[in-house]
Write a protein that holds these residues in place. Structure first.
Motif, short mmCIF file in Angstrom:
data_model
loop_
_atom_site.label_atom_id
_atom_site.label_comp_id
_atom_site.label_asym_id
_atom_site.label_seq_id
_atom_site.Cartn_x
_atom_site.Cartn_y
_atom_site.Cartn_z
N SER A 198 92.27 5.66 29.08
CA SER A 198 92.30 7.08 28.73
C SER A 198 90.90 7.65 28.54
CB SER A 198 93.12 7.30 27.46
OG SER A 198 94.46 6.89 27.64
N PRO A 241 93.23 9.60 34.78
CA PRO A 241 93.94 10.30 33.70
C PRO A 241 93.67 11.80 33.66
CG PRO A 241 92.14 8.97 32.81
CD PRO A 241 92.29 8.59 34.26
N TYR A 243 89.96 13.24 26.09
CA TYR A 243 90.09 12.01 25.30
C TYR A 243 89.81 12.28 23.82
CZ TYR A 243 89.12 7.42 23.34
OH TYR A 243 89.12 6.30 22.54
N TRP A 274 100.66 11.15 31.31
CA TRP A 274 99.76 10.31 30.52
C TRP A 274 100.55 9.45 29.53
CZ3 TRP A 274 98.39 11.26 25.14
CH2 TRP A 274 97.40 10.40 24.66
#
Length: 746
Positions: A45, A16, A52, A24
């Motif tokens: 994620s 990610p 994050y 994403w």
């Protein structure tokens, strides 16, 4: 659910932190479409530590209804990052969209046979020396270094174990400052870097930073990439890394079950870094090293040597392993896989030269070579290529050149299947050839199925393998053209596909292309094809068609000759003696005289049939076009231009020489044509008009009585213009719309 497990597994190949915001989101949308949960998206994620945000995935999840993004998005992302479907290894019938892949490409070693290389732990443990050596190897003294000794704890939901995750860490000091402080710390590295938990160890960022942060944007030099794999014995990892000759700046033992190889990639920017890392990881995976895809990030953390982790040392195994830099390694890898032949000394073969490839088209093209036919849309190029396919199948002539007999493949990209098959039969009939060897012709009908040439070529090679084709004809190439036809490098890539077909099948490849816009008569043959000059310079033979300007007088002459010939043949069949005694050479030059002889010999019914045949023949003359074939050859001397008629559906060579002196369309510029017209004297203009009237009168006598209307229709003029022409001529009379010739005075 098996499908769910498959997609979650695919996410292991997608980092990610390497995706932009929309990519994403697409992963989340795809997961929701396929029935996964927001927790699945959130768990994946979390791998992007820097971006994050807890709870963000759950907030966005409800807005993903009806996005249209499916699991195919995740599958493609995983493929782009090195994943291959297990089904691709199984035997199955190939679909149209399947591509042939050669698994041996870039495979240098076999991990199943390689022996592990022992790793020796340092006996004289000196943490300061380990860290200093690492910094001196990877960094310049003025470059900022990012490192982490502080951690935070997480609990593994599945096992309940405590997991230590690194914080952002420090990034405010240079390599020189750290080395100076380490040399003064008297072995207390914690006083320089900060104390670390032995359960967690410590980390360092292997690329220099700008001193303002630890994200990808803060990387100041894209110098190194991390290669790590933890799914095989550590000794085998060591052996594979060395066998691959990777340009490893420093190799570190992680203190657990993997090695951290810091590999020189020396990228100029982030985009180049991504491409080089993709290439690097692909080579590693091809050779049995299942690299952790999450390590693609240029600001990624790696294990810091000189640290003890759960009683195990993180230490430097070696420095400066393999090739010296990326360029040397990349060239070495490509050299091992380029399948190019070795260089040869002319001295070895000068007195024992290899045999030349046999001819496919005598004096034009050899077997295994390439030929391009270029021309405008109305030249009948497709018909010419069908004629060529038939010529090869039957061992007949094509446009006057003898063809070698053999098996030929005609790749039809434009016509529907029925039209293509009918066209072959029509051309056979028009050529007057018996289909004795139609088994030699294979047709691949791909209308509506065409794909770019770089994908079509391997499919064609696979299907044609072992068929024994001596020629492959591809018609037309615009259906499979990829890239900008005016770009030399893109067209070179495109035409290279023809080389692959010719090399793999050992057959000639013949294809056609259109002319550029505008008149072509004043250009050289190799400059007429549209697009990049690659089209003209790539093939071994270039056959170019350019239209000839047919004058009205020539058309009339041809009509008269054909009509007289038909009359002559009919008279000979009925009464040859009459023909031999009464029909002279001068008579055969006049339609009216031949018509008079025919009326004396033929019955009314036969005469009507003959005149119907003449009318059909004249109509075919009116609709046919004239062409000149020129060429540029690599293997043979230049040939004299070939003149021919295109009379649907075939081309016929002008053996008589009628077209020899005719110039191609556009050879003279319009201003010059107009200038030449203006130079004609009144006497010359009157003579042309009189000759035109004479020709029209002779042609119209076929129907018997000549009328003003028939003359006007034939000449394409108004009644008034024809009346004036008759008056100015002086050799014709006109009464009540009928026209006759004034008798000559005795």
């Amino acid at each position: 659910m098996e499908t769910k497990l498959d997609l979650i597994t695919l996410l292991d190949y997608i980092d990610p932190s390497f995706l932009d915001y929309q990519e994403w989101l697409n992963v989340g949308m795809a997961l929701k479409h396929e029935g996964y949960t927001a927790s699945d998206w959130d768990e994946w994620s979390r791998r992007d530590v820097q971006r994050y945000r807890p709870g963000e995935c759950f907030k966005k999840w409800t807005s993903f209804e009806g996005s249209g993004i499916t699991g195919a998005t995740i599958t493609q992302m995983a493929k782009d990052n090195g994943w291959t479907s297990p089904r691709s290894q199984e035997s199955h019938e190939l679909d149209w969209n399947d591509e042939i892949s050669v698994d041996e490409d870039y495979r240098i070693i076999d991990k199943n046979w390689i022996e592990g290389k022992e790793i020796i732990e340092p006996s004289n443990w000196n943490p300061v020396r380990e860290i200093t050596r690492y910094l001196e190897t990877l960094f310049q003294s003025t470059e900022h270094v990012g490192y982490v000794t502080e951690t935070y704890q997480l609990v593994d939901d599945k096992t309940g174990d405590t997991i230590y995750k690194p914080t952002s860490g420090a990034y405010d000091r240079t390599a020189g400052q750290l080395i100076e402080a380490l040399n003064k710390c008297d072995g207390d590295i914690g006083s320089v870097l900060g104390d670390y938990k032995e359960e967690a160890g410590a980390w360092i960022r292997f690329n220099p930073l700008d001193g303002k942060g630890v994200k990808n944007d803060n990387v100041s030099e894209y110098r190194y990439a991390l290669v790590e794999s933890d799914n095989m014995e550590i000794e085998k990892q060591n052996a594979i890394l060395r066998e691959l000759e990777l340009p490893i700046a420093i190799l570190v033992h992680s203190g657990k079950r993997s090695l951290h190889a810091i590999v020189r990639v020396d990228a100029a920017n982030y985009d180049e870094y991504r491409k080089r890392v993709d290439y690097l990881y692909n080579i590693c995976k091809k050779n049995g090293l299942n690299v952790d895809n999450q390590n693609r990030n240029p600001s990624r953390l790696s294990r810091l040597p000189g640290i003890v982790r759960n009683g195990k040392k993180q230490f430097i195994i070696d420095t400066n392993i393999g090739k010296t830099d990326w360029d040397e390694w990349h060239e070495w890898i490509e050299d091992l896989n380029d399948d190019l032949p070795d260089m040869e000394s002319l001295e070895d073969f000068y007195d024992n030269l290899p045999d030349m490839a046999p001819p496919l088209i005598e004096g034009i093209l050899r077997q295994g070579h390439k030929m391009l036919m270029a021309g405008p849309s109305k030249a009948g190029k497709s018909f010419a290529l069908i004629e060529l396919a038939i010529g090869i199948a039957e061992g007949a002539k094509w446009l006057g050149w003898q063809c070698t007999q053999g098996h030929v493949l005609y790749v039809n990209l434009e016509l529907d299947r029925a039209s293509a098959l009918h066209r072959f039969k029509d051309v056979y009939a028009a050529l007057g050839l018996q289909p004795n060897n139609i088994k030699n012709i294979d047709i691949w009908n791909l209308r509506g199925k065409s794909v770019p040439m770089d994908k079509l070529a391997p499919k064609l090679i696979r299907r044609a393998h072992k068929k024994g084709y001596i020629a492959v004809i591809i018609d037309p190439i615009y259906k499979v053209l990829t890239g900008d036809e005016n770009s030399a490098d893109q067209m070179a890539h495109f035409t290279n596909q023809f080389d692959k077909i010719a090399t793999e099948l050992g057959s000639s490849v013949i294809y056609c292309h259109h002319h550029s816009k505008g008149t072509q008569g004043n250009k050289k043959s190799m400059d007429r094809a549209s697009g990049s000059g690659v089209f003209a310079r790539d093939p071994d033979a270039l056959i170019d068609l350019v239209e000839l300007e047919i004058t009205e007088d020539l058309i009339k002459q041809q009509e008269g000759a054909i009509a007289s010939s038909i009359y002559a043949n009919a008279i000979k069949q009925v009464n040859y003696d009459y023909f031999d005694e009464h029909v002279g050479i001068d008579d055969q030059q006049s339609i009216s005289q031949m018509n008079t002889h025919a009326k004396r010999v033929l019955t009314p019914d036969i005469l009507q049939q003959v005149e119907d045949e003449i009318n059909r023949a004249i109509q075919s003359v009116r609709i046919r076009s004239a062409w000149r074939v020129e060429g540029t050859l690599r293997e043979y001397p230049k040939f004299a231009p070939v003149n021919m008629w295109f009379q649907y559906p075939v081309h016929r060579v002008d053996d008589v020489g009628v077209l020899t002196d005719i110039k191609p369309e556009g050879e003279n510029p319009p201003w010059k044509k107009n200038f030449e017209k203006k130079k004609k004297s009144p006497a010359e203009i009157k003579k042309e008009q009189n000759d035109s009237l004479e020709t029209a009168f002779e042609a119209c006598t076929i129907d018997g009585k000549v009328t003003l209307d028939s003359l006007a229709e034939y000449m394409g003029k108004t009644d008034r213009t024809v009346r004036n022409r008759i008056k100015n001529h002086g050799g014709f009379w006109i009464v009540n719309g009928e026209v006759g010739r004034v008798p000559e005075k005795q």
